[in-house]
Structure formats: C-alpha cells, structure tokens
Write an enzyme that holds these catalytic residues in place. Structure first.
Site, PDB file in Angstrom:
ATOM      1  N   ARG A  29       0.835  -1.204   0.000  1.00  0.00           N
ATOM      2  CA  ARG A  29       0.000   0.000   0.000  1.00  0.00           C
ATOM      3  C   ARG A  29       0.871   1.255   0.000  1.00  0.00           C
ATOM      4  NH1 ARG A  29      -5.118  -1.675   0.245  1.00  0.00           N
ATOM      5  NH2 ARG A  29      -5.515  -3.536   1.499  1.00  0.00           N
ATOM      6  N   ASP A  30       0.436   2.237  -0.805  1.00  0.00           N
ATOM      7  CA  ASP A  30       1.126   3.521  -0.823  1.00  0.00           C
ATOM      8  C   ASP A  30       0.955   4.201   0.537  1.00  0.00           C
ATOM      9  OD1 ASP A  30       2.039   5.609  -3.368  1.00  0.00           O
ATOM     10  OD2 ASP A  30       1.650   6.461  -1.384  1.00  0.00           O
ATOM     11  N   ILE A  31       2.044   4.786   1.022  1.00  0.00           N
ATOM     12  CA  ILE A  31       2.046   5.417   2.340  1.00  0.00           C
ATOM     13  C   ILE A  31       1.205   6.702   2.357  1.00  0.00           C
ATOM     14  CG2 ILE A  31       4.074   6.939   2.129  1.00  0.00           C
ATOM     15  CD1 ILE A  31       5.123   5.650   4.723  1.00  0.00           C
ATOM     16  N   ASN A  88       4.623   7.010 -13.477  1.00  0.00           N
ATOM     17  CA  ASN A  88       5.235   8.329 -13.626  1.00  0.00           C
ATOM     18  C   ASN A  88       6.685   8.153 -14.087  1.00  0.00           C
ATOM     19  OD1 ASN A  88       2.895   9.615 -12.648  1.00  0.00           O
ATOM     20  ND2 ASN A  88       3.544   9.310 -10.529  1.00  0.00           N
ATOM     21  N   GLU A  96       8.912  10.441  -8.077  1.00  0.00           N
ATOM     22  CA  GLU A  96       9.683  10.793  -6.874  1.00  0.00           C
ATOM     23  C   GLU A  96      10.642   9.688  -6.483  1.00  0.00           C
ATOM     24  OE1 GLU A  96       6.811  11.690  -3.894  1.00  0.00           O
ATOM     25  OE2 GLU A  96       6.220  13.571  -4.838  1.00  0.00           O
ATOM     26  N   VAL A  97      10.231   8.448  -6.697  1.00  0.00           N
ATOM     27  CA  VAL A  97      11.065   7.303  -6.312  1.00  0.00           C
ATOM     28  C   VAL A  97      11.552   6.634  -7.593  1.00  0.00           C
ATOM     29  CG1 VAL A  97      11.154   5.104  -5.094  1.00  0.00           C
ATOM     30  CG2 VAL A  97       9.760   6.977  -4.176  1.00  0.00           C
ATOM     31  N   HIS A 101       7.667   1.669 -10.779  1.00  0.00           N
ATOM     32  CA  HIS A 101       6.495   1.178 -10.063  1.00  0.00           C
ATOM     33  C   HIS A 101       5.215   1.567 -10.785  1.00  0.00           C
ATOM     34  CE1 HIS A 101       7.699   5.118  -8.470  1.00  0.00           C
ATOM     35  NE2 HIS A 101       6.428   5.370  -8.298  1.00  0.00           N
ATOM     36  N   HIS A 103       1.326   2.520 -10.093  1.00  0.00           N
ATOM     37  CA  HIS A 103       0.319   2.903  -9.101  1.00  0.00           C
ATOM     38  C   HIS A 103      -0.985   2.234  -9.510  1.00  0.00           C
ATOM     39  CE1 HIS A 103       2.480   6.485  -7.305  1.00  0.00           C
ATOM     40  NE2 HIS A 103       3.119   6.398  -8.449  1.00  0.00           N
TER      41      HIS A 103
HETATM   42  P1  AMP Z   1       6.121   8.438  -7.768  1.00  0.00           P
HETATM   43  O1  AMP Z   1       5.832   9.885  -7.521  1.00  0.00           O
HETATM   44  O2  AMP Z   1       5.421   7.879  -8.966  1.00  0.00           O
HETATM   45  O3  AMP Z   1       7.605   8.142  -7.769  1.00  0.00           O
HETATM   46  O4  AMP Z   1       5.477   7.669  -6.554  1.00  0.00           O
HETATM   47  C1  AMP Z   1       6.164   7.331  -5.392  1.00  0.00           C
HETATM   48  C2  AMP Z   1       5.130   6.867  -4.404  1.00  0.00           C
HETATM   49  O5  AMP Z   1       5.786   6.157  -3.373  1.00  0.00           O
HETATM   50  C3  AMP Z   1       4.343   8.006  -3.738  1.00  0.00           C
HETATM   51  O6  AMP Z   1       2.964   7.828  -4.018  1.00  0.00           O
HETATM   52  C4  AMP Z   1       4.661   7.836  -2.258  1.00  0.00           C
HETATM   53  O7  AMP Z   1       3.572   8.130  -1.426  1.00  0.00           O
HETATM   54  C5  AMP Z   1       5.074   6.386  -2.186  1.00  0.00           C
HETATM   55  N1  AMP Z   1       5.991   6.028  -1.100  1.00  0.00           N
HETATM   56  C6  AMP Z   1       7.146   6.627  -0.767  1.00  0.00           C
HETATM   57  N2  AMP Z   1       7.735   5.995   0.269  1.00  0.00           N
HETATM   58  C7  AMP Z   1       6.919   4.954   0.587  1.00  0.00           C
HETATM   59  C8  AMP Z   1       6.956   3.928   1.569  1.00  0.00           C
HETATM   60  N3  AMP Z   1       7.966   3.832   2.447  1.00  0.00           N
HETATM   61  N4  AMP Z   1       5.940   3.027   1.612  1.00  0.00           N
HETATM   62  C9  AMP Z   1       4.908   3.125   0.744  1.00  0.00           C
HETATM   63  N5  AMP Z   1       4.819   4.059  -0.215  1.00  0.00           N
HETATM   64  C10 AMP Z   1       5.798   4.973  -0.288  1.00  0.00           C
END
Ligand code: AMP
Length: 115
Positions: A29-31, A88, A96-97, A101, A103
């Site tokens: 699950r997304d945080i 993304n 961001e990460v 991944h 969503h």
């Molecule tokens: P993106 O902007 O597509 O890179 O999405 C990164 C997603 O990772 C965001 O929706 C964050 O809320 C989610 N995220 C970041 N750290 C964590 C974590 N430790 N556990 C779950 N989701 C996370």
C-alpha cells in the site's frame, strides 16, 4: 543509479503493508494514498524508470506486473468497477522514487485529464 527506499522494502529492512509477492514482483500500500485503494506494484529488479525497459529482456516482467495489478484489483474488490494504472516517469511525469512502479488506484471515479 543509487538504490531507493523500495529496495529496503524488498529486503524487508523497512516495514510496508505488503499485499502480494512473487519471485519477481512485490506490491504494497502507498504510504500517502490518493484514492481509497492505492497500491504500488514494483519489480524486484532495480529498474529506475520506464525508459530503461528493453525488449525482450523485460517482456515477461512487464506481463507479470500487469497480471499482478489484475490479481490485486480482484483481491481489493475494485476489478469489476474499474481502476487506473499509472507509471510516472522522471521530472515531468512527477516521479519521486526512482525504482519503476505501477500505481494501482481505485475505489472511486478517477478524473481526466489527470493534471
Ligand atoms: P512516484 O511519484 O510515482 O515516484 O510515486 C512514489 C510513491 O511512493 C508516492 O505515491 C509515495 O507516497 C510512495 N511512497 C514513498 N515511500 C513509501 C513507503 N515507504 N511506503 C509506501 N509508499 C511509499
């Protein structure tokens, strides 16, 4: 590229609400959920962005990610009404990460255009 927080989740070094796991795919699950159901589906392989996808090397993996989305959507009870899959990519895509991944978003009507 440096590893991300998702590598630590894969290695179970930091906690996550894991819903699905195979040899090659993990989902949790997304945080910071943006919908009633918001799940991240990731390859265990460290691929920074969708730009690094190569065929035929990643053909099976891509199929597994999509199949995982369908399985999880069914588990979460959102398959029938529909859902959204988002990837993304880099700055303009809002990434961001930097660990590839998907969503999986559902449980409400999504807006279009996405903004
Ligand atoms: P993106 O902007 O597509 O890179 O999405 C990164 C997603 O990772 C965001 O929706 C964050 O809320 C989610 N995220 C970041 N750290 C964590 C974590 N430790 N556990 C779950 N989701 C996370």
């Amino acid at each position: 590229m440096a590893e991300t927080i998702f590598s630590k989740i894969i290695r179970k070094e930091i906690p996550a609400n894991i819903l699905y796991e195979t040899e090659s795919v993990l989902a949790f699950r997304d945080i910071n959920p943006q919908a009633p159901v918001h799940i991240l589906i990731i390859p265990k392989l460290e691929i920074p962005t969708i730009r690094e996808i190569r065929l035929p090397d990643h053909t099976t993996l891509l199929g597994e990610l999509i199949a995982a989305a369908n399985t999880i959507a069914e588990q979460e009870g959102i398959k029938e009404d529909g859902f959204r899959l988002v990837i993304n990519c880099d700055k303009n895509g809002g990434q961001e990460v930097y660990h590839l991944h998907l969503h999986l978003l559902g449980g409400r009507k999504m807006n279009w255009p996405p903004g």
